[in-house]
Design an enzyme around this catalytic site. Structure first.
Site, PDB file in Angstrom:
ATOM      1  N   GLY A 213       0.843  -1.200   0.000  1.00  0.00           N
ATOM      2  CA  GLY A 213       0.000   0.000   0.000  1.00  0.00           C
ATOM      3  C   GLY A 213       0.868   1.236   0.000  1.00  0.00           C
ATOM      4  O   GLY A 213       2.079   1.144  -0.233  1.00  0.00           O
ATOM      5  N   ASN A 214       0.263   2.387   0.202  1.00  0.00           N
ATOM      6  CA  ASN A 214       1.062   3.612   0.306  1.00  0.00           C
ATOM      7  C   ASN A 214       0.424   4.575   1.296  1.00  0.00           C
ATOM      8  O   ASN A 214      -0.644   4.303   1.841  1.00  0.00           O
ATOM      9  CB  ASN A 214       1.266   4.240  -1.085  1.00  0.00           C
ATOM     10  CG  ASN A 214      -0.044   4.599  -1.732  1.00  0.00           C
ATOM     11  OD1 ASN A 214      -0.791   5.423  -1.233  1.00  0.00           O
ATOM     12  ND2 ASN A 214      -0.347   3.924  -2.855  1.00  0.00           N
ATOM     13  N   ARG A 215       1.098   5.686   1.529  1.00  0.00           N
ATOM     14  CA  ARG A 215       0.683   6.595   2.600  1.00  0.00           C
ATOM     15  C   ARG A 215      -0.411   7.591   2.206  1.00  0.00           C
ATOM     16  O   ARG A 215      -0.715   8.499   2.958  1.00  0.00           O
ATOM     17  CB  ARG A 215       1.894   7.407   3.078  1.00  0.00           C
ATOM     18  CG  ARG A 215       2.890   6.597   3.857  1.00  0.00           C
ATOM     19  CD  ARG A 215       4.020   7.506   4.310  1.00  0.00           C
ATOM     20  NE  ARG A 215       5.093   6.750   4.914  1.00  0.00           N
ATOM     21  CZ  ARG A 215       5.069   6.339   6.178  1.00  0.00           C
ATOM     22  NH1 ARG A 215       4.035   6.634   6.947  1.00  0.00           N
ATOM     23  NH2 ARG A 215       6.070   5.642   6.665  1.00  0.00           N
TER      24      ARG A 215
END
Ligand code: C5P
Length: 406
Positions: A213-215
């Site tokens: 995932g990412n932020r």
């Protein structure tokens, strides 16, 4: 979805103030016609107007709670909440007393307190007996309100309640609605437009438990969706992983992976005037997602496959009358150059390039960067709210849509 809740009120919000004139009953029709035009209405009657039309009627017609006093709902600080979310306040009917209280800047009930706490346009629709309308005090109050920027309609001439007739009749609903449309058009730059917004990060499963995932919090995309709604657009949001949000009035479709997002964007794009591609799409995904949880001992490497570039592939499908907005996050000092290159490469009309060199943008409410347009112009932002950037993007979309649609 995680993090602190972001509450987005609905766009195209009208506060309909009702004061104690017999014409209050005609305002029920005004409310209905406003709803026909897609406005979302909260009714704020004065206490004495409830003698003419009761709370139950307003609640049933508007589908919302109705209060008259700031003390009824004090935990929510209603006057500030109502004032903040109102795009327009319409007071119909406005009695001589209400006009006098507004002219004095009084804040002695929920309606007058909301007016004084708001910065949006206010439309006043007076209705009273001719002597009251022509009374020197009323004449002076109306003049003062007009000077302060309130729009005060002239009452109609004709039969009044009781035996008298003359100036003071509540104007026909159509006259009121036309004025509302005129006032709201000045802010509703995306009225009758459809905007598709992607927001948040995609998640790419490794196994049933783990994912890449990412932020991304989705805040920038959701701010664009909110401002587009506020500008009158019909909005569809394709949401990946985001902070928790409420975006009343928008159609929200949830996805997980880049491929799901691509599929939905491709299905929705042709029926929208504009696409705002603010999602942080994972650049790559695991070649395959394991059916069972991978054991710790064998969890040593993940083989990756490049994800489709949604923006670039949509850029190629774009009709001449559609507007596409992209985003970029760069740390280099030649921000604008990199952004321009990306704008052209991905076929976007506008591109907001975030300057992520100085730290937090992800998960933050503020941003620094530049909004670049295919027409060569750029606009710079230094530590401003994401809503500010969203408003500029919405205006940019509106301007370009006008240009490309002739
Ligand atoms: O190439 P880069 O990731 O910097 O481009 C960012 C822009 O491209 C954003 O608008 C993002 O939503 C979009 N994008 C995309 N599909 C990808 C990667 C990025 O649509 N696979």
């Amino acid at each position: 979805m995680a993090g602190s809740p972001i509450i987005f009120p609905r766009g195209r919000e009208i506060v309909l103030g009702v004061s104690a004139g017999i014409a209050a009953y005609k305002s029920c029709d005004v409310l209905r016609r406003l709803q026909d035009h897609g406005f979302l209405v909260t009714v704020v009657p004065t206490e004495s107007s409830l003698n003419f039309v009761g709370k139950a009627t307003w609640q049933a017609l508007s589908g919302r709670n109705v209060h008259t006093s700031v003390w009824e709902n004090s935990a929510e600080v209603s006057h500030v909440a109502l004032a903040d979310r109102a795009d327009l306040i319409v007071i119909a009917p406005a009695t001589a007393d209400l006009i006098s209280r507004l002219a004095q800047g009084r804040a002695d009930d929920l309606l007058t307190t909301t007016v004084i706490a708001s910065g949006c346009p206010v439309l006043i629709v007076p209705a009273m007996h001719p002597q009251m309308w022509l009374n020197q005090a009323t004449v002076a109050n109306v003049e003062l309100l007009r000077k302060r920027g309130f729009t005060v309609l002239d009452p109609a001439v004709g039969r009044l309640t009781g035996k008298d007739s003359g100036i003071g009749r509540f104007p026909e609903t159509k006259i009121i609605i036309d004025k509302v449309l005129e006032l709201s058009n000045s802010v509703a730059v995306l009225m009758n437009r459809k905007v598709l917004v992607t927001a948040g990060g995609t998640i790419e499963p490794i196994d049933p438990v783990r994912y890449i995932g990412n932020r991304s919090s989705g805040r920038q995309g959701l701010a664009v969706a909110y401002e587009a709604l506020r500008a009158g657009a019909e909005v569809t949001v394709i949401a990946g992983q985001t902070d928790y949000f409420e975006l009343e009035g928008a159609r929200v479709l949830e996805v997980e992976t880049a491929e799901e997002m691509l599929e939905l964007v491709e299905a929705e794009f042709s029926s929208h005037d504009s696409l705002v591609m603010s999602a942080a799409v994972a650049d790559a995904r695991p070649v395959s997602s394991a059916e069972g949880k991978i054991k710790k001992e064998s969890f040593t490497k993940i083989e990756l496959l490049e994800n489709p570039d949604i923006l670039a592939s949509i850029g190629k499908l774009k009709r001449a009358n559609q507007v596409v907005v992209g985003f970029a996050a760069e740390t280099e000092s030649n921000l604008v150059e990199l952004g321009r290159d990306k704008l052209v490469r991905k076929g976007a009309d506008l591109l907001y390039v975030n300057n992520v060199a100085q730290g937090a943008v992800f998960g933050s409410d503020s941003t620094s960067g530049a909004l670049l347009s295919v027409d060569g112009s750029s606009e710079f932002f230094d530590n401003v709210s994401k809503h500010e950037v969203a408003r500029r993007i919405v205006n940019g979309i509106a301007k370009r849509l006008e240009l490309v649609n002739g």
